[in-house]
Structures are given as structure tokens and as C-alpha cells.
Write a protein that holds these residues in place. Structure first.
Motif, PDB file in Angstrom:
ATOM      1  N   GLU A   1      30.318  90.510  14.507  1.00 35.86           N
ATOM      2  CA  GLU A   1      31.261  90.051  13.075  1.00 35.86           C
ATOM      3  C   GLU A   1      30.332  90.121  12.216  1.00 35.86           C
ATOM      4  N   ARG A   2      29.442  89.403  12.211  1.00 40.94           N
ATOM      5  CA  ARG A   2      28.547  89.008  10.846  1.00 40.94           C
ATOM      6  C   ARG A   2      27.667  90.340  10.525  1.00 40.94           C
ATOM      7  N   GLN A   3      27.304  91.123  11.824  1.00 41.84           N
ATOM      8  CA  GLN A   3      26.690  92.365  11.394  1.00 41.84           C
ATOM      9  C   GLN A   3      27.544  93.274  10.564  1.00 41.84           C
ATOM     10  N   ALA A   4      28.733  93.359  11.057  1.00 35.50           N
ATOM     11  CA  ALA A   4      29.765  94.297  10.395  1.00 35.50           C
ATOM     12  C   ALA A   4      30.111  93.897   9.124  1.00 35.50           C
ATOM     13  N   ARG A   5      30.125  92.531   8.761  1.00 39.14           N
ATOM     14  CA  ARG A   5      30.238  92.140   7.314  1.00 39.14           C
ATOM     15  C   ARG A   5      29.089  92.246   6.488  1.00 39.14           C
ATOM     16  N   PHE A   6      28.051  92.085   6.962  1.00 37.74           N
ATOM     17  CA  PHE A   6      26.806  92.600   6.275  1.00 37.74           C
ATOM     18  C   PHE A   6      26.955  94.067   5.920  1.00 37.74           C
ATOM     19  N   LEU A   7      27.196  94.688   6.466  1.00 34.12           N
ATOM     20  CA  LEU A   7      27.274  96.546   6.560  1.00 34.12           C
ATOM     21  C   LEU A   7      28.343  96.756   5.452  1.00 34.12           C
ATOM     22  N   LEU A   8      29.513  95.941   5.517  1.00 33.24           N
ATOM     23  CA  LEU A   8      30.327  96.110   4.237  1.00 33.24           C
ATOM     24  C   LEU A   8      29.790  95.787   3.123  1.00 33.24           C
ATOM     25  N   ASP A   9      29.186  94.767   3.084  1.00 39.64           N
ATOM     26  CA  ASP A   9      28.616  94.576   1.715  1.00 39.64           C
ATOM     27  C   ASP A   9      27.505  95.281   1.147  1.00 39.64           C
ATOM     28  N   VAL A  10      26.751  95.915   2.134  1.00 41.07           N
ATOM     29  CA  VAL A  10      25.878  96.767   1.727  1.00 41.07           C
ATOM     30  C   VAL A  10      26.816  98.137   1.193  1.00 41.07           C
ATOM     31  N   ALA A  11      27.822  98.415   1.819  1.00 41.52           N
ATOM     32  CA  ALA A  11      28.652  99.710   1.473  1.00 41.52           C
ATOM     33  C   ALA A  11      29.284  99.566   0.045  1.00 41.52           C
ATOM     34  N   ARG A  12      29.656  98.063  -0.305  1.00 46.58           N
ATOM     35  CA  ARG A  12      30.088  97.682  -1.502  1.00 46.58           C
ATOM     36  C   ARG A  12      28.911  97.823  -2.816  1.00 46.58           C
ATOM     37  N   ALA A  13      27.913  97.305  -2.314  1.00 47.94           N
ATOM     38  CA  ALA A  13      26.777  97.717  -3.224  1.00 47.94           C
ATOM     39  C   ALA A  13      26.688  98.836  -3.488  1.00 47.94           C
ATOM     40  N   HIS A  14      26.405  99.953  -2.704  1.00 49.94           N
ATOM     41  CA  HIS A  14      26.347 101.442  -2.878  1.00 49.94           C
ATOM     42  C   HIS A  14      27.358 101.948  -3.573  1.00 49.94           C
ATOM     43  N   ALA A  15      28.762 101.402  -3.400  1.00 53.47           N
ATOM     44  CA  ALA A  15      29.909 101.935  -4.171  1.00 53.47           C
ATOM     45  C   ALA A  15      30.025 101.453  -5.467  1.00 53.47           C
ATOM     46  N   GLN A  16      29.350 100.236  -5.788  1.00 47.82           N
ATOM     47  CA  GLN A  16      29.202  99.893  -7.275  1.00 47.82           C
ATOM     48  C   GLN A  16      28.343 100.800  -8.003  1.00 47.82           C
ATOM     49  N   ARG A  17      27.383 101.335  -7.207  1.00 47.48           N
ATOM     50  CA  ARG A  17      26.300 102.279  -7.950  1.00 47.48           C
ATOM     51  C   ARG A  17      26.852 103.849  -7.839  1.00 47.48           C
ATOM     52  N   ARG A  18      27.906 103.947  -7.006  1.00 47.34           N
ATOM     53  CA  ARG A  18      28.616 105.350  -6.970  1.00 47.34           C
ATOM     54  C   ARG A  18      27.862 106.119  -5.915  1.00 47.34           C
ATOM     55  N   HIS A  19      27.303 105.626  -4.981  1.00 49.77           N
ATOM     56  CA  HIS A  19      26.603 106.237  -4.061  1.00 49.77           C
ATOM     57  C   HIS A  19      27.591 106.379  -2.919  1.00 49.77           C
ATOM     58  N   VAL A  20      28.452 107.570  -2.804  1.00 57.30           N
ATOM     59  CA  VAL A  20      29.326 107.636  -1.898  1.00 57.30           C
ATOM     60  C   VAL A  20      28.703 107.950  -0.502  1.00 57.30           C
ATOM     61  N   GLY A  21      27.661 108.702  -0.673  1.00 58.22           N
ATOM     62  CA  GLY A  21      27.081 109.029   0.865  1.00 58.22           C
ATOM     63  C   GLY A  21      26.613 107.914   1.721  1.00 58.22           C
ATOM     64  N   GLU A  22      25.913 107.045   0.705  1.00 59.51           N
ATOM     65  CA  GLU A  22      25.139 105.699   1.135  1.00 59.51           C
ATOM     66  C   GLU A  22      26.101 104.808   1.891  1.00 59.51           C
ATOM     67  N   ALA A  23      27.196 104.654   0.815  1.00 62.00           N
ATOM     68  CA  ALA A  23      28.195 103.742   1.089  1.00 62.00           C
ATOM     69  C   ALA A  23      28.971 104.109   2.164  1.00 62.00           C
ATOM     70  N   THR A  24      29.239 105.511   2.625  1.00 59.84           N
ATOM     71  CA  THR A  24      30.103 105.858   3.746  1.00 59.84           C
ATOM     72  C   THR A  24      29.061 105.793   4.963  1.00 59.84           C
TER      73      THR A  24
END
Length: 267
Positions: free
Chosen positions: A195-218
């Protein structure tokens, strides 16, 4: 079936056995509250955490009372009731802070104090209060260094790694995507729960999305899905990220993202 059985046992047990049963009842409701919070069932999480508090008080277990406040703070945050969440966390910190001054303070108490500071860091980050966010992160880091290891007292998963995860999460909340990704690059969350690992990866995806990095966020979302598929499919935050990425892609939505969006029932 466990909780009804415990409730029946408490009502019919001899007086001498009730304190122990109330303690078991408190811990069981804490687990239920944590589960409801992960499933985005905020109201049920609040009820469970309230019953955990009541049971801990009847058991005469101060640390379990604090653990109940930890669950209640999370339930309030999920309900977007930040004032109540902050009040619950602060009341616990006020109890634990003086006790932590003792060099012989048990690690279980330090874990709860550190976890409560992480709760306060998240609350302040969501409110845009940078100084208080960083102050609580610093305090949590000091406590984690004192513990010297990742622990899981009262299912808090508190320790140096979880402090790093919250540094990522709060940076994202504050819009500091670059800092979040910089910290995330140094994190090894493999020893924590899925659960914590997945939540961490969601935050990483959010950070990439903020920078408009679609591929990295996906890619981060797909990794999170591999770790905890149900959590990703059902979590409101994951759906928000997927929706944002689809919008960023305009008409050129990558196949992997489109398929993920379908699994999350976003499109």
C-alpha cells in the motif's frame, strides 16, 4: 466476523478479562479504520477510529488511544476536514512530545510521535503552509534518525523511509515537482507495505504530471498498478492523475494510458 465476536465477548466476559478484550477491540478497530481509509470509505473509517479510541480508553492503554487518534486524523483528512484532523494530531503530539525528551522513551512512543508529525506535515502542505510543513518533516526526520530503522508500530510504518516518502508527497502538494522527483530518486520503498509502495508511486506520477511528463507519469502509474492493482483502480487520487494525463495528451493518448484509464473506469 471478528469484530462482532469481540463485541459479544466484551459484554459477557468476567470483569477481570475486559481490559484485555477492550485492548484487542481497540487494535481491531484500528485495523478496520486503516482499511476503510485505504478504500476511500471516510465515514466508515471515522466510525471505526472513534470506536478504537473508546475501546483504548476503556482498556486503559494510552498508546492505543494515540494510535486511535492517528487513525482518526487520517479519516478526517479523507473527509477534507483538515481542522479536525489537525486537532487530533496536535493533541497526540502534546501528549507524546514531553515523554520523548526521556532518552529511554520506548520506540513505540517515538514511532507514534513521528507518525503524527508526518500527518501534520501533510495537513500543512495541503494548506500551502511551507514553514510548518518543513518544521514537521524535520521533527519526523529527527525522530526517525533516533529510531535508526524502519518500524511498524501500531501499523504506522514509521521510520527513515516513510519520512522520505512524505517528503515526496508534501513536495507534490506544495507544487515542488522537481524537489519531489529529486527526493524520490533516492528512495527505496521495497521494504514497506504494498500500500505504501503504491502510494509513493502515485506521488511520483503526480510530480511527473505537474511537469507534463506524460510518459514518465504513466510508467509510474503502471508500476503502482503492478504492486497494488485494486488500490490504483479504486483510489480517487490515481483516477485524478489518469484523467489529467489523458487531458494533457489531447487526442494522442498513448495506448498504455488509454488502457489504464479504462481499467480505472476514467474513460
Amino acid at each position: 466476523m471478528l469484530l462482532p465476536s469481540i463485541e459479544v465477548a466484551v459484554r459477557h466476559a468476567p470483569a477481570a478479562d475486559r481490559a484485555e478484550l477492550h485492548s484487542l477491540r481497540a487494535r481491531t478497530y484500528q485495523v478496520a479504520a486503516a482499511s476503510f481509509t485505504r478504500q476511500d470509505q471516510a465515514d466508515a473509517a471515522w466510525v471505526a477510529s472513534d470506536r478504537a479510541l473508546q475501546a483504548a480508553e476503556m482498556a486503559g492503554k494510552p498508546l492505543e488511544v494515540v494510535a486511535g487518534l492517528f487513525r482518526m486524523a487520517h479519516a478526517f483528512m479523507r473527509q477534507q476536514q483538515m481542522d479536525q484532523a489537525e486537532q487530533a494530531a496536535k493533541s497526540a503530539v502534546e501528549v507524546l512530545d514531553p515523554r520523548a525528551e526521556d532518552p529511554a522513551c520506548p520506540p513505540e512512543e517515538l514511532s507514534l510521535l513521528g507518525a503524527m508529525n508526518l500527518v501534520l506535515a501533510v495537513i500543512n502542505a495541503r494548506e500551502g503552509n511551507r514553514p510548518q510543513t518543513h518544521a514537521h518533516l524535520t521533527r519526523a526526520e529527527e525522530i526517525a534518525e533516533r529510531l535508526g530503522e524502519d518500524r511498524n508500530d501500531f501499523d504506522t510504518e514509521f521510520g527513515p523511509t516513510n519520512v522520505q516518502l512524505h517528503a515526496v508527497s508534501t513536495a507534490v502538494e506544495l507544487g515542488d515537482a522537481g524537489l519531489a522527483l529529486e527526493v524520490a530518486a533516492e528512495v527505496d520503498a521495497g521494504g514497506l507495505s504494498t500500500e505504501r509502495q503504491a502510494r509513493f508511486l502515485l506521488d511520483v506520477a503526480r510530480a511527473h504530471a505537474q511537469r507534463r511528463h506524460v510518459g514518465e507519469a504513466t510508467a509510474a502509474l503502471l508500476e503502482a498498478e503492478t504492486v497494488a492493482p485494486e488500490q490504483v483502480h479504486d483510489h480517487h487520487l490515481a483516477r485524478e492523475i489518469v484523467r489529467d494525463l489523458v487531458q494533457l495528451s489531447n487526442r494522442r493518448v498513448p495506448d498504455a494510458l488509454r488502457e489504464l484509464a479504462e481499467r480505472c473506469a476514467v474513460i
